[in-house]
Design a protein around this motif. Sequence first.
Motif: not given
Length: 558
Positions: A201, A203, A327, A330-335, A338
């Motif tokens: 999460p 990076g 990071t 930025d990747n909150r929704d994808t993380f 998952k």
Amino acid sequence: MELRAGGWWLLCAAAALASCVRGDPASKSRSCSEVRQIYGAKGFSLSDVPQAEISGEHLRICPQGYTCCTSDMEENLANRSRAELEAALLEGSRALQATLAAQLRGFDDHFQHLLNDSERALQDTFPGAFGELYAQSAKAFRDLYAELRLYYRGAGLQLEETLAEFWARLLERLFRQLHPQLLLPDDYLDCLGKQAEPLRPFGDTPRDLRLRATRAFVAARAFVQGLGVAGDVVRKVAQVPLGPECSRAVMKLLYCAHCLGVPGARPCPDYCRNVLKGCLANQADLDAEWRNLLDSMVLITDKFWGPSGAESVIGNVHLWLAEAINTLQDNRDTFTAKVIQGCGNPKVNPHSAGSEEKQPRGKLALPDKLSTGTLEKLVSEAKAQLRDAQDFWISLPGTLCSERMAMSAASDDRCWNGMAKGRYLPEVMGDGLANQINNPEVEVDITKPDMTIRQQIMQLKIMTNRLRSAYNGEDADFQDASDDGSSSGSGDGCLDDTCGRRINKKTSSSRTTLNHALPGQSEREGEKTGAAGCPQPCAALVALLLALALSVARPPWR
């Protein structure tokens, strides 16, 4: 009767020859006024000092002949000569101790300021950039900096494990903040932690910081500890008392000329060196390990520069933390998707406001701090001073003779050779205990090394090994202790994320460590440091290793 008479004649001739050598006929006693003046100036009573020379059969250290010294005077001057040499040793070591202490303060202050400035920058900038994301996790950041300080100051922490625990705590806190509408029980957070490693999460930041911070903090800590060990060794060795044979030799060197009526004769240079090479033979045996330590300290300063150097990493910890939070945002929704896929759909919190709070998405991209040149200056001065100190132990006899012992400027017929005014003929001995077997001035038992000094040699070896490990990016206190004795990494390899988790923190207390607390360490920090120190079994192991080393070093003729 003729044989006896002849023997008596020989004795008389020998006495006359002695008087001739001194240039003082026995029938004409000299005044002791000059000796009385010197003796009184040293604070002794003149009541027992003879007015003129007397027969010297009572002398036990100085050559027996006509003398101005009584037995009490000889004993007093012998005690004074030993005290003066011990004081000269202390005084001669003070300059080096002061230099090492000043270096330690300078580097310690600099590294501490780097870390303090980083934490201050975090506290100044994170609230505006990350809002509640920072506010609710502020304690985690404070705890991280506190543990980094403890580690730098010698505490028994494993830095990789400390960083791993920080990232785990931070992820739990931030995930809660990012999803206040969800119920996240402990079992769900456990699953979240297991998902973190493959999903990354934050990076590459945790991995990069782990690799660079480990090398930077290990190098800085080992260097400052090395300065502390070097200073301790100088201080302890300077306090080692002189033996009785050395005391006799120094008395003969410094004051027997006074007793024999030639107080103006200064010691011959080679004579003085032989006396002090014998007296300081054990100290000279520090030379090899002392040089190894100072060489290793000069070498490790190369690790202070560059992207993984102490200057860059320690002063910019907050930038790594900011990059990690950026990071995650930025990747909150994808993380999140998952995590739900791996851990299941969490329940909705019935007491929440109902919708997700929008967190600030401001990017925090602070420039690296420009170097002030402070570290460059510190390193440049330290390198020069450490190189100058490399021959300290083997140069002691010559230094003390020329600066403290009023040595004659040249080895000629006018200097004091221990028996009379005249040239000194014996050769100068080598350095160290083993080379004193034939010392003509000091009786040295080369089979009985001084144990205090041997212990300091062992301390130098341990610290040198720690510095060499630190040069390779390894913390010597936490190297892998597998059954086959192999190391966990080469220092340049071990890039996988599991590398730092091969060692259990509980096993660290069994290692031989040197815990040199830095100035200002609190009692609480000291207790935490001491917990990782050298307990009773460890001390016994060091003693055993020391005994084995001594038995190997002992000459075969013992």
